[in-house]
Scaffold this motif. Structure first.
Motif, PDB file in Angstrom:
ATOM      1  N   LYS A  64       0.859  -1.192   0.000  1.00  0.00           N
ATOM      2  CA  LYS A  64       0.000   0.000   0.000  1.00  0.00           C
ATOM      3  C   LYS A  64       0.888   1.233   0.000  1.00  0.00           C
ATOM      4  O   LYS A  64       1.999   1.210   0.521  1.00  0.00           O
ATOM      5  N   PRO A  65       0.390   2.351  -0.542  1.00  0.00           N
ATOM      6  CA  PRO A  65       1.184   3.589  -0.524  1.00  0.00           C
ATOM      7  C   PRO A  65       1.369   4.104   0.903  1.00  0.00           C
ATOM      8  O   PRO A  65       0.511   3.899   1.764  1.00  0.00           O
ATOM      9  N   VAL A  66       2.501   4.762   1.136  1.00  0.00           N
ATOM     10  CA  VAL A  66       2.800   5.317   2.455  1.00  0.00           C
ATOM     11  C   VAL A  66       3.222   6.773   2.334  1.00  0.00           C
ATOM     12  O   VAL A  66       3.585   7.242   1.255  1.00  0.00           O
ATOM     13  N   SER A  67       3.154   7.470   3.437  1.00  0.00           N
ATOM     14  CA  SER A  67       3.735   8.798   3.569  1.00  0.00           C
ATOM     15  C   SER A  67       4.918   8.644   4.517  1.00  0.00           C
ATOM     16  O   SER A  67       4.836   7.924   5.517  1.00  0.00           O
ATOM     17  N   VAL A  68       6.006   9.313   4.183  1.00  0.00           N
ATOM     18  CA  VAL A  68       7.238   9.160   4.941  1.00  0.00           C
ATOM     19  C   VAL A  68       7.733  10.533   5.378  1.00  0.00           C
ATOM     20  O   VAL A  68       7.876  11.434   4.549  1.00  0.00           O
ATOM     21  N   ALA A  69       7.969  10.685   6.689  1.00  0.00           N
ATOM     22  CA  ALA A  69       8.545  11.915   7.232  1.00  0.00           C
ATOM     23  C   ALA A  69      10.009  11.643   7.565  1.00  0.00           C
ATOM     24  O   ALA A  69      10.334  10.634   8.187  1.00  0.00           O
ATOM     25  N   PHE A  70      10.871  12.544   7.132  1.00  0.00           N
ATOM     26  CA  PHE A  70      12.302  12.457   7.409  1.00  0.00           C
ATOM     27  C   PHE A  70      12.593  13.432   8.543  1.00  0.00           C
ATOM     28  O   PHE A  70      12.275  14.623   8.444  1.00  0.00           O
ATOM     29  N   LEU A  71      13.188  12.940   9.638  1.00  0.00           N
ATOM     30  CA  LEU A  71      13.393  13.720  10.853  1.00  0.00           C
ATOM     31  C   LEU A  71      14.874  13.889  11.156  1.00  0.00           C
ATOM     32  O   LEU A  71      15.679  13.019  10.821  1.00  0.00           O
ATOM     33  N   ASP A  72      15.204  14.978  11.845  1.00  0.00           N
ATOM     34  CA  ASP A  72      16.580  15.134  12.313  1.00  0.00           C
ATOM     35  C   ASP A  72      16.731  14.387  13.638  1.00  0.00           C
ATOM     36  O   ASP A  72      15.801  13.723  14.100  1.00  0.00           O
ATOM     37  N   SER A  73      17.900  14.510  14.276  1.00  0.00           N
ATOM     38  CA  SER A  73      18.168  13.760  15.508  1.00  0.00           C
ATOM     39  C   SER A  73      17.297  14.226  16.678  1.00  0.00           C
ATOM     40  O   SER A  73      17.101  13.494  17.636  1.00  0.00           O
ATOM     41  N   ARG A  74      16.763  15.441  16.636  1.00  0.00           N
ATOM     42  CA  ARG A  74      15.892  15.954  17.706  1.00  0.00           C
ATOM     43  C   ARG A  74      14.420  15.601  17.479  1.00  0.00           C
ATOM     44  O   ARG A  74      13.582  15.893  18.320  1.00  0.00           O
ATOM     45  N   GLY A  75      14.095  15.039  16.317  1.00  0.00           N
ATOM     46  CA  GLY A  75      12.713  14.668  16.034  1.00  0.00           C
ATOM     47  C   GLY A  75      11.935  15.709  15.258  1.00  0.00           C
ATOM     48  O   GLY A  75      10.719  15.607  15.139  1.00  0.00           O
ATOM     49  N   THR A  76      12.610  16.696  14.692  1.00  0.00           N
ATOM     50  CA  THR A  76      11.919  17.702  13.886  1.00  0.00           C
ATOM     51  C   THR A  76      11.731  17.162  12.477  1.00  0.00           C
ATOM     52  O   THR A  76      12.676  16.653  11.861  1.00  0.00           O
ATOM     53  N   ILE A  77      10.502  17.271  11.961  1.00  0.00           N
ATOM     54  CA  ILE A  77      10.228  16.807  10.594  1.00  0.00           C
ATOM     55  C   ILE A  77      10.874  17.776   9.612  1.00  0.00           C
ATOM     56  O   ILE A  77      10.616  18.978   9.635  1.00  0.00           O
ATOM     57  N   LEU A  78      11.713  17.222   8.731  1.00  0.00           N
ATOM     58  CA  LEU A  78      12.421  18.015   7.730  1.00  0.00           C
ATOM     59  C   LEU A  78      11.723  17.980   6.376  1.00  0.00           C
ATOM     60  O   LEU A  78      11.742  18.973   5.640  1.00  0.00           O
ATOM     61  N   ALA A  79      11.142  16.854   6.032  1.00  0.00           N
ATOM     62  CA  ALA A  79      10.464  16.692   4.737  1.00  0.00           C
ATOM     63  C   ALA A  79       9.472  15.544   4.850  1.00  0.00           C
ATOM     64  O   ALA A  79       9.648  14.636   5.662  1.00  0.00           O
ATOM     65  N   ILE A  80       8.415  15.592   4.028  1.00  0.00           N
ATOM     66  CA  ILE A  80       7.419  14.527   3.966  1.00  0.00           C
ATOM     67  C   ILE A  80       7.221  14.170   2.495  1.00  0.00           C
ATOM     68  O   ILE A  80       7.011  15.059   1.664  1.00  0.00           O
ATOM     69  N   LEU A  81       7.295  12.881   2.186  1.00  0.00           N
ATOM     70  CA  LEU A  81       7.093  12.404   0.816  1.00  0.00           C
ATOM     71  C   LEU A  81       6.036  11.311   0.792  1.00  0.00           C
ATOM     72  O   LEU A  81       5.933  10.522   1.737  1.00  0.00           O
ATOM     73  N   ASP A  82       5.268  11.249  -0.290  1.00  0.00           N
ATOM     74  CA  ASP A  82       4.351  10.137  -0.523  1.00  0.00           C
ATOM     75  C   ASP A  82       5.082   9.118  -1.385  1.00  0.00           C
ATOM     76  O   ASP A  82       5.650   9.469  -2.424  1.00  0.00           O
ATOM     77  N   ILE A  83       5.065   7.858  -0.949  1.00  0.00           N
ATOM     78  CA  ILE A  83       5.801   6.785  -1.607  1.00  0.00           C
ATOM     79  C   ILE A  83       4.809   5.763  -2.146  1.00  0.00           C
ATOM     80  O   ILE A  83       3.938   5.290  -1.416  1.00  0.00           O
ATOM     81  N   GLU A  84       4.967   5.420  -3.408  1.00  0.00           N
ATOM     82  CA  GLU A  84       4.111   4.401  -4.031  1.00  0.00           C
ATOM     83  C   GLU A  84       4.672   3.008  -3.747  1.00  0.00           C
ATOM     84  O   GLU A  84       5.891   2.824  -3.679  1.00  0.00           O
ATOM     85  N   PRO A  85       3.799   2.018  -3.610  1.00  0.00           N
ATOM     86  CA  PRO A  85       4.276   0.665  -3.302  1.00  0.00           C
ATOM     87  C   PRO A  85       5.001   0.026  -4.488  1.00  0.00           C
ATOM     88  O   PRO A  85       4.755   0.362  -5.638  1.00  0.00           O
ATOM     89  N   CYS A  86       5.887  -0.881  -4.146  1.00  0.00           N
ATOM     90  CA  CYS A  86       6.608  -1.681  -5.132  1.00  0.00           C
ATOM     91  C   CYS A  86       6.763  -3.069  -4.521  1.00  0.00           C
ATOM     92  O   CYS A  86       7.828  -3.412  -4.003  1.00  0.00           O
ATOM     93  N   PRO A  87       5.661  -3.882  -4.537  1.00  0.00           N
ATOM     94  CA  PRO A  87       5.718  -5.191  -3.886  1.00  0.00           C
ATOM     95  C   PRO A  87       6.865  -6.046  -4.414  1.00  0.00           C
ATOM     96  O   PRO A  87       7.528  -6.735  -3.672  1.00  0.00           O
ATOM     97  N   ALA A  88       7.097  -5.994  -5.715  1.00  0.00           N
ATOM     98  CA  ALA A  88       8.210  -6.709  -6.343  1.00  0.00           C
ATOM     99  C   ALA A  88       8.664  -5.855  -7.521  1.00  0.00           C
ATOM    100  O   ALA A  88       7.833  -5.374  -8.286  1.00  0.00           O
ATOM    101  N   PRO A  89       9.974  -5.652  -7.651  1.00  0.00           N
ATOM    102  CA  PRO A  89      10.437  -4.824  -8.765  1.00  0.00           C
ATOM    103  C   PRO A  89      10.035  -5.423 -10.103  1.00  0.00           C
ATOM    104  O   PRO A  89      10.030  -6.639 -10.258  1.00  0.00           O
ATOM    105  N   PRO A  90       9.682  -4.567 -11.078  1.00  0.00           N
ATOM    106  CA  PRO A  90       9.387  -5.076 -12.413  1.00  0.00           C
ATOM    107  C   PRO A  90      10.607  -5.794 -12.983  1.00  0.00           C
ATOM    108  O   PRO A  90      11.740  -5.478 -12.626  1.00  0.00           O
TER     109      PRO A  90
END
Length: 174
Positions: free
Chosen positions: A100-126
């Motif tokens: 299933k698609p996910v949203s991913v937050a990238f955080l620094d060492s203090r826990g501050t969100i730096l960026a958020i991306l939506d990621i499409e699923p890839c159950p098995a590479p083509p």
């Protein structure tokens, strides 16, 4: 028929029954030993709290201190995954193993969100190709992976602070 003939037939019947039962036992033992192990989804072991315009949002997560131990089963069954890295990194993220698609937050060492991306699923590479890579464009130390749209639903944006505590210390989040 003589008495010894009747006993002989009875004895042969018992032997046949013993062979049939032991063969059935060996068959079922082979079935049990050769089936794939039953795996249960991981149980969340931490709770993340994020302040948002809609108030403080809490989410049970499965926290991984060594993301290399993650197998695809864990990634498919999660409510939320929090990856922690010992060193800062800027590598791309992928949907490998996701159903299933996910949203991913990238955080620094203090826990501050730096960026958020939506990621499409890839159950098995083509065939002959890899899964698409998503570059966050930031140096991060933690990654919070949730169902796609979760951050948008709670109006959580870069700059928000993520706090993590063990699940045992969390109030009932059901």
């Amino acid at each position: 028929m003589s008495r010894s003939g009747g006993l002989r037939g009875y004895g042969l019947g018992l032997i046949a029954l013993a062979v049939a039962l032991s063969t059935t036992g060996y068959f079922w033992a082979g079935q049990i030993l050769n089936r794939p192990p039953q795996r249960t989804p991981p149980v969340p072991n931490a709770v993340v709290s994020i302040s948002s315009p809609k108030g403080t949002v809490e989410l049970p997560v499965y926290r991984l201190s060594n993301p290399r131990v993650l197998d695809l089963f864990t990634r498919k069954a999660h409510q939320g995954l929090l990856y922690s890295f010992l060193e800062p990194r800027d590598q791309a993220w992928t949907g490998m193993g996701l159903e299933k698609p996910v949203s991913v937050a990238f955080l620094d060492s203090r826990g501050t969100i730096l960026a958020i991306l939506d990621i499409e699923p890839c159950p098995a590479p083509p065939q002959g190709k890899g899964c698409r890579s998503y570059v966050p464009g930031v140096v991060y130390r933690q990654v919070l992976e949730v169902g796609q749209g979760w951050f948008a639903r709670y109006q959580i944006k870069p700059g928000a602070a993520v706090r993590v505590r063990p699940l045992e210390a969390a109030p009932n989040t059901q």
